[in-house]
Design an enzyme around this catalytic site. Structure first.
Site, PDB file in Angstrom:
ATOM      1  N   ASP A  50       1.287  -6.207  -4.797  1.00  0.00           N
ATOM      2  CA  ASP A  50       0.475  -6.336  -3.592  1.00  0.00           C
ATOM      3  C   ASP A  50       1.068  -7.546  -2.856  1.00  0.00           C
ATOM      4  O   ASP A  50       1.315  -8.591  -3.474  1.00  0.00           O
ATOM      5  CB  ASP A  50      -0.973  -6.607  -4.005  1.00  0.00           C
TER       6      ASP A  50
ATOM      7  N   ASP B  78       0.053  -7.292   4.267  1.00  0.00           N
ATOM      8  CA  ASP B  78      -0.673  -8.570   4.291  1.00  0.00           C
ATOM      9  C   ASP B  78       0.232  -9.758   4.604  1.00  0.00           C
ATOM     10  O   ASP B  78      -0.146 -10.638   5.377  1.00  0.00           O
ATOM     11  CB  ASP B  78      -1.364  -8.819   2.936  1.00  0.00           C
TER      12      ASP B  78
ATOM     13  N   THR C 120       2.632 -10.705  13.984  1.00  0.00           N
ATOM     14  CA  THR C 120       1.541 -11.190  13.150  1.00  0.00           C
ATOM     15  C   THR C 120       0.635  -9.996  12.861  1.00  0.00           C
ATOM     16  O   THR C 120       0.532  -9.088  13.687  1.00  0.00           O
ATOM     17  CB  THR C 120       0.818 -12.361  13.855  1.00  0.00           C
TER      18      THR C 120
ATOM     19  N   THR D 120       0.814  -1.218   0.000  1.00  0.00           N
ATOM     20  CA  THR D 120       0.000   0.000   0.000  1.00  0.00           C
ATOM     21  C   THR D 120       0.847   1.267   0.000  1.00  0.00           C
ATOM     22  O   THR D 120       0.472   2.268  -0.622  1.00  0.00           O
ATOM     23  CB  THR D 120      -0.898   0.002   1.269  1.00  0.00           C
TER      24      THR D 120
HETATM   25  N1  ASP Z   1      -2.798  -5.453   0.220  1.00  0.00           N
HETATM   26  C1  ASP Z   1      -1.703  -4.626   0.716  1.00  0.00           C
HETATM   27  C2  ASP Z   1      -0.431  -5.425   0.642  1.00  0.00           C
HETATM   28  O1  ASP Z   1      -0.167  -6.197   1.511  1.00  0.00           O
HETATM   29  C3  ASP Z   1      -1.977  -4.170   2.099  1.00  0.00           C
HETATM   30  C4  ASP Z   1      -0.925  -3.250   2.690  1.00  0.00           C
HETATM   31  O2  ASP Z   1       0.145  -3.045   2.175  1.00  0.00           O
HETATM   32  O3  ASP Z   1      -1.203  -2.721   3.785  1.00  0.00           O
HETATM   33  O4  ASP Z   1       0.300  -5.296  -0.298  1.00  0.00           O
END
Ligand code: ASP
Length: 338
Positions: free
Chosen positions: A57, A92, A161, A15
């Site tokens: 992602d 993630d 975690t 993100t």
């Molecule tokens: N879906 C994103 C990822 O893990 C969530 C994030 O970065 O907070 O790449």
């Protein structure tokens, strides 16, 4: 003028570097290239070298990328050009990567700090700026281990975690205190740093390849284990997430399937589906029966640490007895020995 330390930034995605478009889901964009424009204060801390290893992602993270990260970090250590490394990563699967790196690089001679953010760098009220700045401070001042810096805290990388989808405090370290707290001044819990004298000596080189992930099975009341027999035939290891201190019902058919799997060389590890606390298979009769069958308790390791430790040991070619033995030993602070 005194020369500044160098910090290596390895960018993998998440993100932090995404750019919101009207009503569109967030996707990898190019904001990361402008990291120094968005966070110019970084220049006050260090000379930043940015390398892009992937821009995904993090739900698309792969063991191949873990190996490229570990190899790049190992090279940086050998070259001695950087004081520390910051890995930018989506939240993630960040805890899987931080755990995997801790097992791939157990003898670190500099801090390796993973961070990311809940809101992109390019939006208002982003948490990315503080996380990146805290990660650089950790890379310059923290212990020589794999760490995660997120929302004012520096944690041991193989203890975290993800616990929150939308809170800024996205990570928790349920069974080990934070190593550092970035309040008005930094407070480091130096007595908790992993001692450099405790590096595992029998550990191998970074493997070229890791095996596929083991099967992780959260047990449920009413689960019919025999339905899983065909899936189990394809596995090399099974991690059962049992109730409480490590209990599941063991009717004859479950017992036979588990014994058969272990006789064919499969590993069975038991962790708890409860985040806080330690598995103790001898505490109740069902856990004790699992132990007598040959299952091994994963103590207080997170799911992320249990899975990646197992994959790394298998990738390094350790034999079955050694794998089972080392799952209950602390290699780099991932579990608590009472
Ligand atoms: N879906 C994103 C990822 O893990 C969530 C994030 O970065 O907070 O790449």
């Amino acid at each position: 003028m005194p020369t500044q330390p160098h910090v290596l930034f390895l960018y993998t995605g998440g993100t932090l570097g995404m750019q919101p478009k009207d009503n569109q889901p967030l996707e990898p964009a190019a904001a990361h290239r402008d990291l120094l424009t968005w966070v110019p204060e970084l220049r006050e801390y260090a000379s930043i070298d940015i390398e892009i290893l992937s821009n995904i992602d993090s739900s698309l993270m792969t063991p191949e990328i873990w190996i490229s990260l570990a190899s790049r970090i190992e090279r940086a250590q050998e070259e001695k050009t950087h004081a520390g490394v910051v890995v930018i990563h989506g939240t993630d699967t960040l805890a899987f990567t931080s755990s995997a790196l801790s097992f791939l690089l157990p003898g670190l001679s500099m801090p390796v700090v993973l961070t990311g953010s809940q809101r992109p760098l390019a939006v208002t009220r982003t948490d990315a700026r503080n996380n990146v700045l805290g990660a650089v401070e950790t890379a310059l001042e923290g212990p020589h281990e794999v760490l995660v810096f997120f929302r004012e805290r520096a944690y041991r990388g193989n203890r975290v975690t993800k616990m929150a989808i939308s809170d800024f405090r996205a990570f928790t370290s349920p069974n080990f205190p934070a190593l550092g707290n970035a309040g008005i001044a930094w407070e480091w819990n130096e007595e908790l740093f992993w001692p450099s004298t405790c590096r595992p000596t029998m550990w191998g080189e970074i493997p070229d390849k890791l095996p596929k992930a083991p099967l992780v099975l959260p047990w449920l009341p009413g689960l019919d284990f025999s339905d899983l027999q065909p899936t189990l035939d394809l596995q090399w290891a099974l991690i059962i997430e049992a109730f409480g201190s490590g209990n599941i019902p063991l009717p004859d058919n479950t017992r036979e399937i588990l014994s058969g799997f272990m006789e064919r060389g499969g590993h069975v590890f038991i962790r708890s589906q409860v985040a806080k606390g330690q598995v103790a298979l001898d505490m109740y009769a069902p856990g004790k029966e699992l132990m007598q069958l040959g299952a091994v308790g994963a103590l207080d390791m997170t799911r992320e640490a249990t899975v990646t430790k197992l994959m790394v040991m298998q990738g390094m070619g350790l034999d079955g007895d050694r794998v089972r033995y080392h799952m209950t030993q602390s290699l780099c602070g991932e579990l608590t020995i009472n």
